[in-house]
Design a protein around this motif. Structure first.
Motif, PDB file in Angstrom:
ATOM      1  N   ARG A 112      12.329  13.152  -5.914  1.00 19.81           N
ATOM      2  CA  ARG A 112      12.191  11.706  -5.707  1.00 19.81           C
ATOM      3  C   ARG A 112      10.782  11.210  -6.005  1.00 19.81           C
ATOM      4  O   ARG A 112      10.091  10.704  -5.120  1.00 19.81           O
ATOM      5  N   PRO A 113      10.319  11.334  -7.240  1.00 25.27           N
ATOM      6  CA  PRO A 113       8.943  10.931  -7.567  1.00 25.27           C
ATOM      7  C   PRO A 113       8.738   9.423  -7.451  1.00 25.27           C
ATOM      8  O   PRO A 113       9.652   8.632  -7.707  1.00 25.27           O
ATOM      9  N   ALA A 114       7.526   9.041  -7.077  1.00 22.48           N
ATOM     10  CA  ALA A 114       7.169   7.626  -7.017  1.00 22.48           C
ATOM     11  C   ALA A 114       7.109   7.040  -8.416  1.00 22.48           C
ATOM     12  O   ALA A 114       7.497   5.896  -8.637  1.00 22.48           O
ATOM     13  N   TYR A 115       6.598   7.825  -9.352  1.00 25.29           N
ATOM     14  CA  TYR A 115       6.544   7.379 -10.749  1.00 25.29           C
ATOM     15  C   TYR A 115       6.713   8.570 -11.670  1.00 25.29           C
ATOM     16  O   TYR A 115       6.493   9.726 -11.284  1.00 25.29           O
ATOM     17  N   ILE A 116       7.147   8.271 -12.893  1.00 27.71           N
ATOM     18  CA  ILE A 116       7.200   9.271 -13.963  1.00 27.71           C
ATOM     19  C   ILE A 116       6.477   8.674 -15.157  1.00 27.71           C
ATOM     20  O   ILE A 116       6.750   7.545 -15.574  1.00 27.71           O
ATOM     21  N   LEU A 117       5.563   9.443 -15.711  1.00 27.76           N
ATOM     22  CA  LEU A 117       4.653   8.975 -16.744  1.00 27.76           C
ATOM     23  C   LEU A 117       4.995   9.598 -18.091  1.00 27.76           C
ATOM     24  O   LEU A 117       5.247  10.801 -18.180  1.00 27.76           O
ATOM     25  N   PHE A 118       4.986   8.756 -19.125  1.00 29.16           N
ATOM     26  CA  PHE A 118       5.230   9.199 -20.497  1.00 29.16           C
ATOM     27  C   PHE A 118       4.098   8.675 -21.386  1.00 29.16           C
ATOM     28  O   PHE A 118       3.602   7.562 -21.175  1.00 29.16           O
ATOM     29  N   HIS A 119       3.698   9.444 -22.393  1.00 29.20           N
ATOM     30  CA  HIS A 119       2.684   8.979 -23.340  1.00 29.20           C
ATOM     31  C   HIS A 119       3.271   7.911 -24.269  1.00 29.20           C
ATOM     32  O   HIS A 119       4.441   7.990 -24.657  1.00 29.20           O
ATOM     33  N   GLN A 132      18.334   3.084 -12.065  1.00 30.84           N
ATOM     34  CA  GLN A 132      19.314   4.136 -11.793  1.00 30.84           C
ATOM     35  C   GLN A 132      18.752   5.208 -10.870  1.00 30.84           C
ATOM     36  O   GLN A 132      19.442   5.663  -9.949  1.00 30.84           O
ATOM     37  N   TYR A 133      17.498   5.619 -11.113  1.00 30.25           N
ATOM     38  CA  TYR A 133      16.932   6.757 -10.388  1.00 30.25           C
ATOM     39  C   TYR A 133      15.877   6.369  -9.356  1.00 30.25           C
ATOM     40  O   TYR A 133      15.448   7.216  -8.567  1.00 30.25           O
ATOM     41  N   GLY A 134      15.424   5.122  -9.359  1.00 31.54           N
ATOM     42  CA  GLY A 134      14.505   4.667  -8.325  1.00 31.54           C
ATOM     43  C   GLY A 134      13.076   5.141  -8.461  1.00 31.54           C
ATOM     44  O   GLY A 134      12.444   5.530  -7.476  1.00 31.54           O
ATOM     45  N   PHE A 135      12.528   5.125  -9.669  1.00 35.04           N
ATOM     46  CA  PHE A 135      11.131   5.489  -9.885  1.00 35.04           C
ATOM     47  C   PHE A 135      10.446   4.401 -10.716  1.00 35.04           C
ATOM     48  O   PHE A 135      11.126   3.575 -11.345  1.00 35.04           O
ATOM     49  N   VAL A 136       9.135   4.406 -10.726  1.00 38.33           N
ATOM     50  CA  VAL A 136       8.361   3.479 -11.555  1.00 38.33           C
ATOM     51  C   VAL A 136       8.082   4.164 -12.896  1.00 38.33           C
ATOM     52  O   VAL A 136       7.428   5.212 -12.922  1.00 38.33           O
ATOM     53  N   PRO A 137       8.558   3.604 -14.003  1.00 40.05           N
ATOM     54  CA  PRO A 137       8.212   4.170 -15.315  1.00 40.05           C
ATOM     55  C   PRO A 137       6.778   3.767 -15.680  1.00 40.05           C
ATOM     56  O   PRO A 137       6.422   2.588 -15.604  1.00 40.05           O
ATOM     57  N   VAL A 138       5.991   4.742 -16.070  1.00 41.93           N
ATOM     58  CA  VAL A 138       4.579   4.510 -16.410  1.00 41.93           C
ATOM     59  C   VAL A 138       4.338   4.999 -17.832  1.00 41.93           C
ATOM     60  O   VAL A 138       4.708   6.124 -18.183  1.00 41.93           O
ATOM     61  N   LEU A 139       3.719   4.158 -18.642  1.00 40.84           N
ATOM     62  CA  LEU A 139       3.364   4.518 -20.015  1.00 40.84           C
ATOM     63  C   LEU A 139       1.864   4.718 -20.104  1.00 40.84           C
ATOM     64  O   LEU A 139       1.086   3.797 -19.821  1.00 40.84           O
ATOM     65  N   GLU A 140       1.456   5.927 -20.460  1.00 34.52           N
ATOM     66  CA  GLU A 140       0.033   6.229 -20.618  1.00 34.52           C
ATOM     67  C   GLU A 140      -0.355   6.073 -22.085  1.00 34.52           C
ATOM     68  O   GLU A 140       0.243   6.700 -22.958  1.00 34.52           O
ATOM     69  N   PHE A 141      -1.387   5.278 -22.331  1.00 42.17           N
ATOM     70  CA  PHE A 141      -1.855   5.085 -23.699  1.00 42.17           C
ATOM     71  C   PHE A 141      -2.336   6.393 -24.304  1.00 42.17           C
ATOM     72  O   PHE A 141      -3.132   7.122 -23.703  1.00 42.17           O
ATOM     73  N   ASP A 142      -1.850   6.682 -25.502  1.00 42.72           N
ATOM     74  CA  ASP A 142      -2.457   7.704 -26.347  1.00 42.72           C
ATOM     75  C   ASP A 142      -3.444   6.954 -27.240  1.00 42.72           C
ATOM     76  O   ASP A 142      -3.919   5.876 -26.854  1.00 42.72           O
ATOM     77  N   ALA A 143      -3.791   7.471 -28.387  1.00 41.84           N
ATOM     78  CA  ALA A 143      -4.643   6.704 -29.300  1.00 41.84           C
ATOM     79  C   ALA A 143      -3.952   5.382 -29.629  1.00 41.84           C
ATOM     80  O   ALA A 143      -2.724   5.326 -29.754  1.00 41.84           O
ATOM     81  N   LEU A 144      -4.736   4.335 -29.783  1.00 39.44           N
ATOM     82  CA  LEU A 144      -4.189   2.989 -29.983  1.00 39.44           C
ATOM     83  C   LEU A 144      -4.617   2.418 -31.319  1.00 39.44           C
ATOM     84  O   LEU A 144      -5.712   2.693 -31.801  1.00 39.44           O
TER      85      LEU A 144
END
Length: 298
Positions: free
Chosen positions: A95-102, A154-166
């Motif tokens: 049950r993570p608070a957030y899940i982070l993706f690049h 659906q799963y109850g977490f905060v989706p977080v997007l981490e910046f890679d090179a911009l």
């Protein structure tokens, strides 16, 4: 917050974690035993779990999901692998608070910049701006935001997007900001060291305006410093007040001031190598950041 990457390191937890910290961000754990240890520690010490995708190390060359790939099969594979990971995480009861993706992935690179020293595991991880239109970026990004919003509910977490090179699609247009307003369950991660590194590599990029533009949308700040001279001198170093810009360090105080003004509730994840400093310096790092962001130390 602190990080646990590769394994659940009991010694690191004992040294780095403090009472009152929000939690632990975990990534690429090697075994079921590591995941179990994380889960038990969260229950025992009453902290939250954040996950830096992927939670488990499956030995893949490319760990990130290539959600914005031009190739349809590549995109479908990215969404499928992310969904499988989400289902596995929730079967484990984390049950993570957030899940982070690049993001963006593949990274969209300015053709005029020398990216030879930017780390990529495979050429599939990046594409040049000249080969990837702005319209495709906005379309694929919105598809991702729709999918992330659905999975969040659906799963109850905060989706977080981490910046890679911009590239300029992110820092010189309002396209991403409009998506963040429209799909407000999606949040960002701003990485202080990564932003400063791009400023040193890319003459068109300025980290402070990017921090100012996007800080209000940040769920997490990955906080660490690097000293840049002729190449890297110190990398993933804990932030300390004596680190001066004139000596090649990132403008951490300026970043923190922006965070304090724009988003004082953002989570600070100390994504540094704590073993580079002694116990007294680590405590000064924590104390300085806490004092800077709030009236009272933690």
């Amino acid at each position: 917050m602190i990080g646990q990457y590769g394994s659940y390191d009991f010694r690191k937890f004992e040294r780095d974690f403090r009472k009152g910290f929000y939690g632990i961000e975990a990534c690429l754990l090697q075994s079921e035993e590591d995941i179990f240890a994380l889960k038990m520690a969260a229950q025992e010490h009453d902290f939250q779990i954040g996950i830096h995708f992927p939670l488990r190390n499956r030995g893949l060359v490319i760990r990130d999901a290539l959600f914005l790939a031009s190739d349809e099969n590549e995109r479908n594979q990215a969404f499928q692998s992310a969904l499988e990971e989400l289902e596995a995480i929730y079967r484990l009861g984390l049950r993570p608070a957030y899940i982070l993706f690049h993001y963006p992935k593949p990274v969209i690179l300015d053709d005029c910049v020398d990216w030879s020293k930017w780390h990529f595991s495979s050429p599939r991880e990046y594409v040049y701006e000249s080969e990837y239109a702005f319209e495709e970026f906005t379309q694929r990004s919105e598809e991702l935001f729709v999918w992330m919003t659905e999975r969040s509910r659906q799963y109850g977490f905060v989706p977080v997007l981490e910046f890679d090179a911009l590239n300029r699609y992110v820092y010189a247009s309002d396209a991403l900001e409009e998506l963040l307003k429209k799909y407000d369950l999606i949040r960002l991660c701003l990485d202080t060291g990564r932003l400063f590194l791009q400023e040193k590599r890319d003459p068109s990029f300025r980290s402070v305006p990017v921090m100012r533009k996007y800080a209000k949308y940040a769920e997490v700040i990955h906080l660490w410093n690097l000293q840049f001279g002729e190449g890297f001198i110190k990398l993933r170093y804990p932030v300390l007040p004596e680190q001066r810009q004139e000596d090649g360090w990132a403008p951490i105080a300026e970043y923190l001031q922006i965070i304090k003004e724009e988003n004082p509730n953002a989570k600070i994840q100390f994504e540094h190598r704590s073993e580079l400093v002694d116990d007294e310096e680590l405590e000064r790092c924590y104390h300085w950041v806490s004092e800077f962001l709030a009236e009272d130390p933690y």
